[in-house]
Write a protein that holds these residues in place. Structure first.
Motif, PDB file in Angstrom:
ATOM      1  N   THR A   1     -20.039  -4.587   4.638  1.00  0.00           N
ATOM      2  CA  THR A   1     -18.983  -5.590   4.653  1.00  0.00           C
ATOM      3  C   THR A   1     -17.922  -5.177   5.658  1.00  0.00           C
ATOM      4  OG1 THR A   1     -17.360  -6.769   3.312  1.00  0.00           O
ATOM      5  CG2 THR A   1     -17.711  -4.465   2.786  1.00  0.00           C
ATOM      6  N   LEU A   2     -17.271  -6.171   6.249  1.00  0.00           N
ATOM      7  CA  LEU A   2     -16.198  -5.920   7.208  1.00  0.00           C
ATOM      8  C   LEU A   2     -14.886  -5.811   6.453  1.00  0.00           C
ATOM      9  CD1 LEU A   2     -15.356  -5.658  10.196  1.00  0.00           C
ATOM     10  CD2 LEU A   2     -15.020  -8.142  10.216  1.00  0.00           C
ATOM     11  N   CYS A   3     -14.123  -4.739   6.732  1.00  0.00           N
ATOM     12  CA  CYS A   3     -12.860  -4.486   6.046  1.00  0.00           C
ATOM     13  C   CYS A   3     -11.733  -4.355   7.071  1.00  0.00           C
ATOM     14  CB  CYS A   3     -12.932  -3.217   5.196  1.00  0.00           C
ATOM     15  SG  CYS A   3     -14.183  -3.265   3.899  1.00  0.00           S
ATOM     16  N   GLN A   4     -10.533  -4.699   6.611  1.00  0.00           N
ATOM     17  CA  GLN A   4      -9.325  -4.517   7.423  1.00  0.00           C
ATOM     18  C   GLN A   4      -8.430  -3.507   6.722  1.00  0.00           C
ATOM     19  OE1 GLN A   4      -6.625  -7.919   7.923  1.00  0.00           O
ATOM     20  NE2 GLN A   4      -6.585  -7.497  10.128  1.00  0.00           N
ATOM     21  N   LEU A   5      -7.946  -2.542   7.498  1.00  0.00           N
ATOM     22  CA  LEU A   5      -7.189  -1.425   6.939  1.00  0.00           C
ATOM     23  C   LEU A   5      -5.790  -1.396   7.547  1.00  0.00           C
ATOM     24  CD1 LEU A   5      -7.309   1.120   5.134  1.00  0.00           C
ATOM     25  CD2 LEU A   5      -8.195   2.371   7.115  1.00  0.00           C
ATOM     26  N   PHE A   6      -4.775  -1.347   6.683  1.00  0.00           N
ATOM     27  CA  PHE A   6      -3.377  -1.250   7.114  1.00  0.00           C
ATOM     28  C   PHE A   6      -2.878   0.147   6.748  1.00  0.00           C
ATOM     29  CE2 PHE A   6      -4.173  -5.728   6.481  1.00  0.00           C
ATOM     30  CZ  PHE A   6      -3.561  -6.320   7.577  1.00  0.00           C
ATOM     31  N   LEU A   7      -2.437   0.889   7.757  1.00  0.00           N
ATOM     32  CA  LEU A   7      -2.001   2.272   7.569  1.00  0.00           C
ATOM     33  C   LEU A   7      -0.587   2.451   8.096  1.00  0.00           C
ATOM     34  CD1 LEU A   7      -5.217   4.064   8.922  1.00  0.00           C
ATOM     35  CD2 LEU A   7      -4.622   3.716   6.531  1.00  0.00           C
TER      36      LEU A   7
ATOM     37  N   ASN B   1       2.577  12.315   1.964  1.00  0.00           N
ATOM     38  CA  ASN B   1       3.861  12.071   1.285  1.00  0.00           C
ATOM     39  C   ASN B   1       4.489  10.737   1.700  1.00  0.00           C
ATOM     40  OD1 ASN B   1       3.721  14.600  -0.036  1.00  0.00           O
ATOM     41  ND2 ASN B   1       4.572  15.612   1.778  1.00  0.00           N
ATOM     42  N   SER B   2       3.650   9.787   2.017  1.00  0.00           N
ATOM     43  CA  SER B   2       4.148   8.468   2.398  1.00  0.00           C
ATOM     44  C   SER B   2       4.437   7.649   1.148  1.00  0.00           C
ATOM     45  CB  SER B   2       3.121   7.742   3.273  1.00  0.00           C
ATOM     46  OG  SER B   2       3.546   6.442   3.579  1.00  0.00           O
ATOM     47  N   GLU B   3       5.530   6.938   1.163  1.00  0.00           N
ATOM     48  CA  GLU B   3       5.912   6.109   0.015  1.00  0.00           C
ATOM     49  C   GLU B   3       5.232   4.754   0.036  1.00  0.00           C
ATOM     50  OE1 GLU B   3      10.110   5.881   0.030  1.00  0.00           O
ATOM     51  OE2 GLU B   3      10.421   8.026  -0.369  1.00  0.00           O
ATOM     52  N   VAL B   4       4.804   4.310   1.211  1.00  0.00           N
ATOM     53  CA  VAL B   4       4.158   3.004   1.334  1.00  0.00           C
ATOM     54  C   VAL B   4       2.645   3.200   1.269  1.00  0.00           C
ATOM     55  CG1 VAL B   4       3.879   0.937   2.758  1.00  0.00           C
ATOM     56  CG2 VAL B   4       6.051   2.191   2.761  1.00  0.00           C
ATOM     57  N   PRO B   5       1.949   2.556   0.342  1.00  0.00           N
ATOM     58  CA  PRO B   5       0.499   2.746   0.229  1.00  0.00           C
ATOM     59  C   PRO B   5      -0.251   2.039   1.351  1.00  0.00           C
ATOM     60  CG  PRO B   5       1.235   1.108  -1.347  1.00  0.00           C
ATOM     61  CD  PRO B   5       2.479   1.649  -0.701  1.00  0.00           C
ATOM     62  N   SER B   6      -1.439   2.557   1.641  1.00  0.00           N
ATOM     63  CA  SER B   6      -2.328   1.903   2.608  1.00  0.00           C
ATOM     64  C   SER B   6      -3.160   0.852   1.886  1.00  0.00           C
ATOM     65  CB  SER B   6      -3.243   2.938   3.260  1.00  0.00           C
ATOM     66  OG  SER B   6      -2.478   3.927   3.905  1.00  0.00           O
ATOM     67  N   VAL B   7      -3.547  -0.183   2.633  1.00  0.00           N
ATOM     68  CA  VAL B   7      -4.213  -1.345   2.034  1.00  0.00           C
ATOM     69  C   VAL B   7      -5.554  -1.566   2.722  1.00  0.00           C
ATOM     70  CG1 VAL B   7      -4.046  -3.808   1.531  1.00  0.00           C
ATOM     71  CG2 VAL B   7      -1.981  -2.379   1.511  1.00  0.00           C
ATOM     72  N   LEU B   8      -6.593  -1.832   1.922  1.00  0.00           N
ATOM     73  CA  LEU B   8      -7.930  -2.140   2.426  1.00  0.00           C
ATOM     74  C   LEU B   8      -8.326  -3.522   1.936  1.00  0.00           C
ATOM     75  CD1 LEU B   8     -10.519  -1.069   3.895  1.00  0.00           C
ATOM     76  CD2 LEU B   8     -11.334  -0.377   1.627  1.00  0.00           C
ATOM     77  N   ASN B   9      -8.604  -4.432   2.877  1.00  0.00           N
ATOM     78  CA  ASN B   9      -9.002  -5.807   2.551  1.00  0.00           C
ATOM     79  C   ASN B   9     -10.395  -6.084   3.093  1.00  0.00           C
ATOM     80  OD1 ASN B   9      -6.478  -6.357   1.371  1.00  0.00           O
ATOM     81  ND2 ASN B   9      -5.603  -6.919   3.356  1.00  0.00           N
ATOM     82  N   ARG B  10     -11.174  -6.870   2.359  1.00  0.00           N
ATOM     83  CA  ARG B  10     -12.485  -7.304   2.822  1.00  0.00           C
ATOM     84  C   ARG B  10     -12.365  -8.624   3.553  1.00  0.00           C
ATOM     85  NH1 ARG B  10     -16.957  -6.786  -1.816  1.00  0.00           N
ATOM     86  NH2 ARG B  10     -18.204  -7.459  -0.019  1.00  0.00           N
ATOM     87  N   LEU B  11     -13.119  -8.735   4.666  1.00  0.00           N
ATOM     88  CA  LEU B  11     -13.069  -9.928   5.501  1.00  0.00           C
ATOM     89  C   LEU B  11     -14.430 -10.605   5.507  1.00  0.00           C
ATOM     90  CD1 LEU B  11     -11.141  -8.495   8.596  1.00  0.00           C
ATOM     91  CD2 LEU B  11     -10.175  -9.679   6.614  1.00  0.00           C
ATOM     92  N   THR B  12     -14.390 -11.899   5.768  1.00  0.00           N
ATOM     93  CA  THR B  12     -15.612 -12.679   5.960  1.00  0.00           C
ATOM     94  C   THR B  12     -15.795 -12.920   7.454  1.00  0.00           C
ATOM     95  OG1 THR B  12     -15.309 -13.775   3.835  1.00  0.00           O
ATOM     96  CG2 THR B  12     -16.821 -14.805   5.393  1.00  0.00           C
TER      97      THR B  12
END
Length: 756
Positions: free
Chosen positions: A26-32, A378-389
């Protein structure tokens, strides 16, 4: 967990079945976040399950964000290569890795960089000091040799010779030292003498490589027109070049001349040949004093040089303990920054955006790795992983382990299958070593190969720990499980072929027995095993039969011979009953080829034919199996067009030609021919089949084919098979392109265009 991107007909339980088909992706989008990007990618890299897309294809390597960090890693790699080269020169074995170290944190990278820089600086300083000491030591050693040789070259600076009125040339008789050292003496020019018959000459003494000596002598002769006096001798001791350590052979020379002009010429020639010139005192007392001083200086430098070598070796030994661990850490750091260079920055320049392909079944592991990487930073903002179509082409990922990795590499070398196709590597685990064993069927060789592979398997942890840079060994070690299976299958086929180092072994006793037959009932048949026979003449002729009762001589009238040859046949032949009959003992050889074949003159013909036909049979079966796998792929992808236009004609073609050949081979194996000439030739039969050439009638022994009893049936069947194969050729080449073209025409009619 939801279904991934795939084709219709894929059930949800296939997500967990990666042996038969490639992994669902699956194709995923990652925000770091920028501060967490390095540690998150490090954790994902340790997982090894993602394939990142390059979101900056238009940027060169020098225009990307982390280009400076990549350059720092390349500089550290250069230092590591320098350190490894120095360690290798000293023949120090680097310490192996107990386990692969993790990627270092950003703050650790600076410490590694400082540590490597310090090691390089220290080692370069030690090398420079050592080379300087070696150069000084070499110079003093040369000077000692020059002083010793000068004792033979210079007895006095003034030579007394014959008067100029005599021969006009003063000659120096060779001394005992000259004869001892084998120097070359030359004539002293007459112009060097004074009125009193004596003269004084200037001289230059030095050393040069022995291979340059002949050219040096010729140059002196031509440049000075013979007005110099050259003495030289080769140094018995071999010197070592300070920087490279290569051995050098040198010679000591002494050039006598008169006048300043000749001195300038000789000096320039010595400079051109890169000679080492040394100033030698003219008196014996001064040379003796100088020799004593040199001996003391040589001893002092030798002591300092030994201590320098010890310090350098200790430094390299300490470096060898960490060099492999540091190399892995630097390599992982460089890979992380290369991966980060493929990401995009958002408008705030605080967040990195990435796209990657991930296995559907491992998304939970990916999320855990992202969480661990974020916490380490030690980052306060979490990283996000989303699945794409997406409609993009999905990559193929086949999960492997240490056993299947080599087989998967063989399959990938021929071509990587489409996404979610059947993975043939799982079948190659058996088919590849077995087909090898068919060609390499020797039991003893198989044992040797299996033992070698088993040794590599048992010692694999040790070899993985001390993995070197030898490509040939790494290739052999990587295929250790393939070699093991090839050896085991070769043992099996070796039993089938009855080959032990290309020799047959009679393990169970031959199943053939020769029986002497008499039509008169008063005689009793005597028999003996054919193990005691020796081949002679043609394919079925034997001589030197032992342990047979009432046999004398080997003449043509001997009851065991026909025209001087003893014959063996499968069954009793009535025409030869007055001589003998041969038959089996009632049982067949338990496994493989009966050893009686190994003493037959047609052994090579029979065995090669047997191996060739078996190879053809296995090859045809493998092709049919490949077609079955393609049928499974077509059904899985709901590609009915491919089934009709590819699978069906391919199957008809292969069964019409190769399937028919396989049937002939099996029937020929199962049929007993009383007369050898009646055995059909499959090759000739196939040629006649395609040429539609048939005999007028089939003889009684049926030499053309053993399947049919009448010629009409054989003609009809073979004509149908050739016609079916011929129809399949245009079917394969034309039908599918025509169908695709018709589909495109209909699809274009349904497209509406907006006028400009």
């Amino acid at each position: 967990m939801g279904n991934g991107i795939g084709y219709p007909g894929c059930s949800s339980n296939e997500e967990h079945n990666s042996l038969f088909r490639s992994e669902k992706m699956t194709l995923c989008q990652l925000f770091l976040q920028s501060e967490a990007a390095y540690t998150v990618i490090a954790e994902l890299g340790e997982l090894g399950l993602l394939q990142f897309k390059d979101l900056n294809p238009d940027l060169s390597a020098f225009q990307r964000k982390f280009v400076n960090e990549v350059r720092q890693c390349e500089e550290m790699e250069r230092i590591l290569r320098f350190l490894e080269g120095e360690i290798k020169k000293e023949k120090i074995k680097p310490v192996g890795l107990e386990q692969i170290p993790a990627a270092p944190l950003p703050k650790e990278i600076r410490d590694i960089q400082d540590e490597l820089g310090k090691l390089e600086g220290d080692l370069k300083d030690v090398n420079a000091n050592r080379n300087q000491l070696k150069s000084n030591y070499l110079e003093l050693m040369e000077l000692q040799v020059v002083l010793k040789a000068s004792e033979h070259f210079l007895e006095e600076t003034t030579f007394h010779g014959a008067s100029a009125a005599g021969s006009g040339i003063a000659k120096r008789e060779p001394t005992a030292g000259d004869i001892e050292m084998g120097e070359k003496s030359e004539t002293v020019p007459a112009t060097s003498f004074g009125a009193d018959g004596s003269m004084r000459l200037n001289f230059l003494t030095g050393t040069l490589p022995t291979e340059k000596l002949n050219g040096f002598e010729r140059m002196l002769w031509f440049a000075c027109r013979g007005n110099v006096y050259l003495r030289y001798t080769e140094i018995a001791e071999t010197f070592e070049e300070p920087t490279t350590g290569d051995p050098i052979r040198k010679s000591v020379f002494c050039v006598f001349f008169q006048g300043d002009k000749l001195k300038q010429k000789v000096s320039k020639i010595c400079e051109g040949f890169r000679c080492n010139i040394y100033t030698i005192p003219k008196t014996v007392e001064e040379r003796t004093r100088m020799s004593q001083e040199l001996a003391q200086r040589v001893g002092d430098i030798h002591v300092v040089l030994e201590k320098t070598e010890d310090h350098r070796k200790r430094l390299l030994v300490n470096t060898s303990k960490d060099v492999r661990s540091l190399a892995v850490k630097v390599l992982k750091t460089k890979a992380i920054y290369h991966t980060l260079n493929m990401f995009n920055m958002d408008v705030t320049q605080k967040c990195l955006i990435a796209e990657c392909w991930a296995p559907v079944r491992d998304l939970e592991k990916v999320n855990q790795a992202i969480t661990e990487g974020t916490s380490k930073s030690n980052s306060e903002v979490p990283s996000v992983l989303n699945r794409l179509t997406t409609n993009e082409t999905i990559p193929t990922f086949n999960r492997t382990n240490k056993f299947t990795k080599a087989f998967q590499s063989i399959v990938d070398a021929y071509g990587i299958g489409r996404y979610q196709e059947v993975n043939p590597a799982i079948f190659t685990i058996i088919t590849f070593p077995f087909i090898f064993a068919i060609m390499f069927g020797d039991c003893a060789h198989g044992v040797v190969m299996s033992c070698f592979a088993l040794w590599m398997v048992i010692k694999e942890k040790k070899f993985l720990k001390n993995k070197g840079s030898n490509e040939i060994w790494n290739m052999i070690f990587g295929g250790r499980y393939i070699i093991l299976l090839m050896g085991l299958f070769s043992i099996y086929t070796g039993f089938i072929y009855n080959d032990f180092f290309s020799k047959s072994v009679n393990l169970f006793g031959s199943s053939w027995r020769v029986t002497k037959y008499y039509p008169d009932a008063s005689h009793h048949g005597n028999s003996t095993d054919l193990a005691n026979t020796t081949l002679v003449g043609n394919s079925t002729a034997f001589e030197n039969i032992t342990d047979l009762s009432n046999t004398t001589g080997h003449g043509s009238d001997h009851p065991y011979y026909i025209n001087g040859h003893l014959y063996i046949d499968l069954h009793h032949v009535p025409a030869f009953t007055h001589l003998q009959s041969y038959n089996r003992t009632g049982t067949v050889y338990p496994i493989g080829v009966d050893p009686i074949w190994m003493i037959a003159s047609n052994k090579i013909t029979f065995i090669n034919s047997y191996k060739m036909k078996m190879s053809i049979a296995v090859g045809i079966i493998q092709m049919l199996f490949g077609l079955i796998l393609s049928f499974l792929n077509h059904c899985y992808f709901r590609s009915w067009k491919s089934i009709f236009c590819e699978f069906i004609p391919e199957m008809i073609f292969i069964l019409s030609i190769f399937g028919y050949m396989l049937l002939l081979i099996v029937l020929k194996w199962l049929t007993v021919f009383n007369i050898t000439s009646c055995a059909p030739s499959i090759l000739v039969g196939f040629i006649n089949m395609f040429l539609f050439s048939y005999p007028a009638e089939i003889p009684d022994c049926n030499p053309q084919f053993v399947l049919f009893n009448d010629l009409a049936t054989m003609k009809m069947v073979q004509t149908i098979l050739v016609g079916a194969a011929g129809i399949c050729i245009p079917w394969l080449l034309i039908v599918k392109p025509v169908v695709i073209g018709i589909q495109r025409c209909f699809s274009n009619k349904n497209v509406s265009f907006i006028p400009k």
